[in-house]
Each structure stands twice: as structure tokens, then as C-alpha cells.
Design an enzyme around this catalytic site. Structure first.
Site: not given
Length: 291
Positions: A206, A208
Site C-alpha cells: 500500500d 500508507d
């Protein structure tokens, strides 16, 4: 002997010859799980699921000292850490692998050293990972089809919550970190104290929370990316024996002699109980002094 510490999504290692889950005792407590041992193309392998099968341990409760100590007791010389992470860089996208070469340690609840009162030691972690091992992981990951970034700074946070937006921006913009995770420290520090070559492969799941087009971290999306990353991570490990070769030469970075001048406590001031706990981690140096 190659040790593999599998992070989230990697709880076993298929394809090992003579595979056996083994119980290994440590004076630093029980490790995260039994250790799966076997061989790959004739090379001994020891696999340890960092969170335990079933993901029983949070990042803060992982028994990092016991994990490293038990791998050392088994005869492991080279440790490959594989784990999920978030990215602070647009170019480091979900699905990519990063060969970590630096850390900023923001963990606060974990035992970070094997040493202490009764036997004090200070090792250098200026270069916390092994270049030789990291290069082999990069080549193996590329061969497995992963997009690989060679080098990156890992922000180790305590967790288990993900970052606030303000924290994410701080780590990205002011501290120049590249990825963020919850388990890279103190694992790397402990591996250095145990004189083990250590490489960290951070598998991005991802962005973040800093990315304006992705928003907050979504666990559902993470799991989907994690599954694909785990398959490539296992392929990477399977390619390592051929890249590292059969003969274990001395580490060019000196990882395997990190304790050479690190122990400061005079022999007659050392605590016998502490020395007994350090028999695997520091036996090379302590036994030499005793002789």
C-alpha cells in the site's frame, strides 16, 4: 544454512526436501512457532513464520530475541527477512519489492539487545544489512518476476495501528524514508549481534496514508496484494541456494565478525548466568576468550 523469517502472508515454505517442523528451545523464551527445516537443492533451510502460523503475534509481541537465537542455534548463517510494508514513494508501488539497506527505529516496546547487565556489548549497525545477501535476494526476486528496488530506508513503527496522515507526511517529506513497516526492528539489530548476515525484502502492499489518490490504508486491498507478493517471495527464496553457492565464504561486510571488539565487560566481571544465555549468540567470541 539459510534462515527465512516469513512475515504476514508467508506462514510456510513449500518444496523443502525432508521437511520437518522442529521445536527449538531458547533461553530468551519460545520463538514465534516451530521451525520448518529441510533442504533446497542440497542447501539447508530453516523457515520461521514471524507471527506464527495463524498470525498469533502482533508486531509488538513477536519474540524477536528468541527467533534470532533459535535460528543461530540451528546453524543458520544467513537470514532473509520477508515482510509486508507501505510505501512513501510513488515509484515504489504496491506489488514491488524493496531491498532495505537502512532503518529508522521508532519502536518503543521491544527488547532490542541480547546483551545487558553482566555482559555489555556495542555493535555497529551503521550498515545494518548484508550487501552480498541483499544482492542475491534482488537477483532472485527479479527472476521470480518481481519489480525490485535495490536500496531503501525502512521506518520501523510500533503499531499495531497504521500511521496518522501527519506521521505519514513527516516520514515521507522530512525524514526521507522510503517504506514503513512494523517488524524490521529490532530484528535487524539482533541479527547483527548474533553475527548473522541479514537481508530484508520489503514487499509493498500500500501507499500508507500520504497518497492523495489512495487515502487511508485498506486492509482488504492489502491482503489481495499480500497474496500475490507471497507467491513471488517464495519463488525468490527457492532461487537463493543457486545464487549463494555451496561454499559459505566469509562475509565481505564483516557481519559474521560483528562481535570481534564489541564486548566491553571484563572477563572477571561477567555474569555467568548471562554468559550461559549467550552461548549461541556470542559463543564464538566468549569461548575464545575463555580458552
Amino acid at each position: 544454512m539459510i534462515g527465512v523469517i516469513g512475515g504476514s502472508g508467508i506462514y510456510d515454505m513449500n518444496g523443502l526436501e525432508g521437511a520437518e517442523w522442529r521445536e527449538v528451545n531458547s533461553p530468551f523464551g519460545a520463538p514465534s512457532d516451530l521451525i520448518l527445516t529441510g533442504t533446497l537443492n542440497g542447501t539447508p533451510i530453516a523457515f520461521l513464520p514471524r507471527h506464527g502460523r495463524g498470525h498469533a503475534h502482533s508486531p509488538s509481541t513477536v519474540p524477536y530475541r528468541a527467533n534470532i537465537d533459535t535460528l543461530k542455534r540451528l546453524g543458520v548463517t544467513d537470514v532473509i527477512s520477508v515482510g509486508a510494508c507501505g510505501s512513501f514513494r510513488e515509484a515504489m508501488a504496491p506489488g514491488d519489492f524493496v531491498i532495505v539497506d537502512q532503518y529508522i527505529d521508532r519502536t518503543i516496546q521491544r527488547e532490542k539487545s541480547f546483551f545487558g547487565a553482566g555482559c555489555v556489548a556495542h555493535v555497529s549497525v551503521a550498515q545494518p544489512t548484508c550487501t552480498r545477501l541483499g544482492n542475491a535476494c534482488a537477483s532472485a526476486a527479479e527472476a521470480a518476476g518481481a519489480r525490485v528496488h535495490r536500496g531503501g530506508t525502512y521506518l520501523a513503527m510500533e503499531g499495531p495501528q497504521f500511521s496518522t496522515l501527519a506521521e505519514s507526511r513527516l516520514y515521507r517529506e522530512k525524514w526521507a524514508c522510503d517504506v514503513i513497516g512494523m517488524t524490521g526492528m529490532p530484528e535487524a539489530k539482533l541479527a547483527r549481534e548474533a553475527e548473522l548476515c541479514y537481508a530484508s525484502v520489503a514487499m509493498i502492499t500500500d501507499y500508507d496514508s500520504w497518497h492523495p489518490d489512495h487515502g487511508e490504508v485498506d486492509v482488504t486491498a492489502i491482503i489481495a496484494t499480500l497474496t500475490a507478493n507471497a507467491a513471488r517471495g517464495k519463488e525468490m527464496v527457492r532461487a537463493l541456494p543457486a545464487l549463494l553457492g555451496e561454499d559459505r565464504a566469509p562475509c565481505p561486510d564483516g557481519c559474521d565478525h560483528a562481535l570481534e571488539y564489541a564486548i566491553l565487560t571484563a572477563p572477571d566481571a561477567r555474569d555467568p548466568g548471562m554468559l550461559a544465555r549467550l552461548d549461541a549468540v556470542a559463543g564464538r567470541v566468549l569461548n575464545r576468550v575463555a580458552e
